[in-house]
Design an enzyme around this catalytic site. Structure first.
Site, PDB file in Angstrom:
ATOM      1  N   ASP A  79       4.679   6.720  -0.462  1.00  0.00           N
ATOM      2  CA  ASP A  79       3.823   5.580  -0.138  1.00  0.00           C
ATOM      3  C   ASP A  79       4.570   4.248  -0.183  1.00  0.00           C
ATOM      4  O   ASP A  79       3.966   3.181  -0.050  1.00  0.00           O
ATOM      5  CB  ASP A  79       2.629   5.505  -1.106  1.00  0.00           C
ATOM      6  CG  ASP A  79       1.450   6.364  -0.651  1.00  0.00           C
ATOM      7  OD1 ASP A  79       1.349   6.659   0.564  1.00  0.00           O
ATOM      8  OD2 ASP A  79       0.623   6.727  -1.516  1.00  0.00           O
ATOM      9  N   ARG A 104       2.731   6.398  -7.728  1.00  0.00           N
ATOM     10  CA  ARG A 104       3.275   5.202  -7.069  1.00  0.00           C
ATOM     11  C   ARG A 104       3.950   4.238  -8.043  1.00  0.00           C
ATOM     12  O   ARG A 104       4.540   3.239  -7.616  1.00  0.00           O
ATOM     13  CB  ARG A 104       2.161   4.456  -6.303  1.00  0.00           C
ATOM     14  CG  ARG A 104       1.589   5.244  -5.141  1.00  0.00           C
ATOM     15  CD  ARG A 104       0.835   4.356  -4.150  1.00  0.00           C
ATOM     16  NE  ARG A 104       1.731   3.394  -3.502  1.00  0.00           N
ATOM     17  CZ  ARG A 104       1.330   2.453  -2.657  1.00  0.00           C
ATOM     18  NH1 ARG A 104       0.055   2.321  -2.369  1.00  0.00           N
ATOM     19  NH2 ARG A 104       2.195   1.626  -2.110  1.00  0.00           N
ATOM     20  N   ARG A 150      -8.841  -0.152  -7.301  1.00  0.00           N
ATOM     21  CA  ARG A 150      -7.433  -0.187  -7.706  1.00  0.00           C
ATOM     22  C   ARG A 150      -7.184  -1.336  -8.696  1.00  0.00           C
ATOM     23  O   ARG A 150      -7.060  -1.115  -9.891  1.00  0.00           O
ATOM     24  CB  ARG A 150      -6.522  -0.326  -6.488  1.00  0.00           C
ATOM     25  CG  ARG A 150      -6.641   0.826  -5.484  1.00  0.00           C
ATOM     26  CD  ARG A 150      -6.046   2.105  -6.031  1.00  0.00           C
ATOM     27  NE  ARG A 150      -6.130   3.203  -5.085  1.00  0.00           N
ATOM     28  CZ  ARG A 150      -5.240   3.475  -4.139  1.00  0.00           C
ATOM     29  NH1 ARG A 150      -4.159   2.735  -4.009  1.00  0.00           N
ATOM     30  NH2 ARG A 150      -5.400   4.507  -3.331  1.00  0.00           N
ATOM     31  N   HIS A 179      -8.931  -0.978  -0.922  1.00  0.00           N
ATOM     32  CA  HIS A 179      -8.161  -2.206  -1.147  1.00  0.00           C
ATOM     33  C   HIS A 179      -8.850  -3.325  -0.362  1.00  0.00           C
ATOM     34  O   HIS A 179      -9.350  -3.085   0.747  1.00  0.00           O
ATOM     35  CB  HIS A 179      -6.732  -2.086  -0.574  1.00  0.00           C
ATOM     36  CG  HIS A 179      -5.722  -1.462  -1.484  1.00  0.00           C
ATOM     37  ND1 HIS A 179      -4.705  -0.651  -1.006  1.00  0.00           N
ATOM     38  CD2 HIS A 179      -5.530  -1.552  -2.823  1.00  0.00           C
ATOM     39  CE1 HIS A 179      -3.934  -0.269  -2.013  1.00  0.00           C
ATOM     40  NE2 HIS A 179      -4.413  -0.799  -3.135  1.00  0.00           N
ATOM     41  N   CYS A 279      -1.003  -3.084   5.562  1.00  0.00           N
ATOM     42  CA  CYS A 279      -0.492  -2.332   4.402  1.00  0.00           C
ATOM     43  C   CYS A 279       1.026  -2.205   4.443  1.00  0.00           C
ATOM     44  O   CYS A 279       1.673  -2.113   3.405  1.00  0.00           O
ATOM     45  CB  CYS A 279      -1.078  -0.923   4.358  1.00  0.00           C
ATOM     46  SG  CYS A 279      -2.855  -0.867   4.200  1.00  0.00           S
TER      47      CYS A 279
HETATM   48  N1  ARG Z   1      -1.644   5.881   0.383  1.00  0.00           N
HETATM   49  C1  ARG Z   1      -1.596   4.537  -0.062  1.00  0.00           C
HETATM   50  C2  ARG Z   1      -2.474   4.375  -1.293  1.00  0.00           C
HETATM   51  O1  ARG Z   1      -3.536   4.927  -1.315  1.00  0.00           O
HETATM   52  C3  ARG Z   1      -2.025   3.605   1.011  1.00  0.00           C
HETATM   53  C4  ARG Z   1      -1.902   2.162   0.637  1.00  0.00           C
HETATM   54  C5  ARG Z   1      -2.330   1.251   1.726  1.00  0.00           C
HETATM   55  N2  ARG Z   1      -2.010  -0.091   1.430  1.00  0.00           N
HETATM   56  C6  ARG Z   1      -2.834  -1.135   1.553  1.00  0.00           C
HETATM   57  N3  ARG Z   1      -2.349  -2.332   1.427  1.00  0.00           N
HETATM   58  N4  ARG Z   1      -4.128  -0.970   1.708  1.00  0.00           N
HETATM   59  O2  ARG Z   1      -2.125   3.703  -2.226  1.00  0.00           O
END
Ligand code: ARG
Length: 286
Positions: A79, A104, A150, A179, A279
């Protein structure tokens, strides 16, 4: 002398501004775990296609006159391509990231050291979960700050204290829009005389947060579900050109009607991880 009817002036003269972006090639991109509803690890992704789409996004920025820096992708961090999550930079001050998902977490240090080595010394690392520009959106006047999936709400005052700008907390309620940058984008940042112009998908926000958005941005463009569901709000604007997922055709029409130039890019393979153009893009504000 008879008056000559002049053509009506364009409803607004949108002005493009050069930006500096940080990106990370999807060399090791994969969907190996699921941390949002877009991700299905049982369906393998096409890394070559992701790379081709990402390359055309980067080339689109370059063609628009922007600068793109690249950080080296690290094996085992599928990612890492989503650079927007790695921090928030306002007026040369960088606030790093702290990821919620263990998968991550190692990205944060790689980006921190990139910032330190590329003109952003004095990076501050958050003590609470903070997924960078994924959830923090600078409007030029206030820092909009998402939470719900998040970034921890307690990260919001931390950002306010560091940057000395007002933070406005917004609560996300739909897991597909986990997000803030999947649900809201700044089209034109605020300046001394005008508030920011933004677009958002109302369905992603709690009732109270929606009222905050209506109050702050009464002339916002409201996207419908069809555009939101292709991550259409995950666009990148320079004040005139708005780089958007190719499938977000309704939003593109709205933008055109408001004097913007939609620039469509196909990010379908990266969307399988829940990501779009924004993203993949971190703005480096000097
Ligand atoms: N697979 C990543 C996650 O879920 C995607 C992140 C996408 N980034 C964003 N800025 N929305 O963390």
């Amino acid at each position: 002398m008879t008056a000559v009817a002049l053509p009506a002036p364009a409803q607004s003269a949108r002005v493009a501004h050069r930006r500096r972006y940080l990106m990370c090639a999807p060399k090791h991109f994969a969907v190996e775990y699921a941390i949002n509803p877009w991700m299905d690890p049982t369906r393998p992704v096409d890394t070559d296609l992701a790379m081709a789409q990402w390359t055309s996004l980067r080339d689109t920025y370059l063609a628009l006159g922007h600068t793109v820096d690249e950080i080296t992708p690290e094996i085992g961090l599928p990612d890492m391509v989503f650079a927007a999550n790695s921090g928030t930079i306002i007026a040369g001050q960088a606030l790093g990231a702290r990821f919620l998902a263990p998968e991550r977490q190692a990205e944060a240090e790689l980006y921190r050291s990139w910032f330190e080595g590329h003109g952003f010394a004095g990076v501050v690392m958050p003590s609470m979960v903070n997924e960078g520009e994924g959830d923090l959106t600078w409007t030029g006047q206030v820092l909009l700050a998402g939470s719900g999936f998040r970034t921890d709400v307690a990260a919001h005052p931390e950002a306010q204290e560091l940057f000395g700008v007002p933070v406005v907390s917004l609560r996300l309620v739909d897991p597909r829009f986990y997000h803030l940058d999947t649900a809201l984008m700044v089209l034109t940042p605020a300046d001394e005389s005008t508030p920011a112009h933004v677009a958002y998908f109302p369905g992603a926000f709690s009732a109270g947060s929606l009222r905050v958005l209506e109050r702050l941005f009464p002339d916002a463009l409201l996207a419908g579900p069809a555009d939101a569901e292709v991550l259409g709000l995950n666009g990148v604007s320079d004040g005139r050109n708005v780089v958007l997922p190719a499938q977000a055709t309704g939003l593109a029409e709205q933008l055109r009607a408001h004097g913007y130039e939609p620039v469509m890019v196909d990010m379908s393979e990266l969307r399988r991880s829940g990501g779009g153009p924004k993203c993949c893009t971190l703005e480096l504000r000097g």
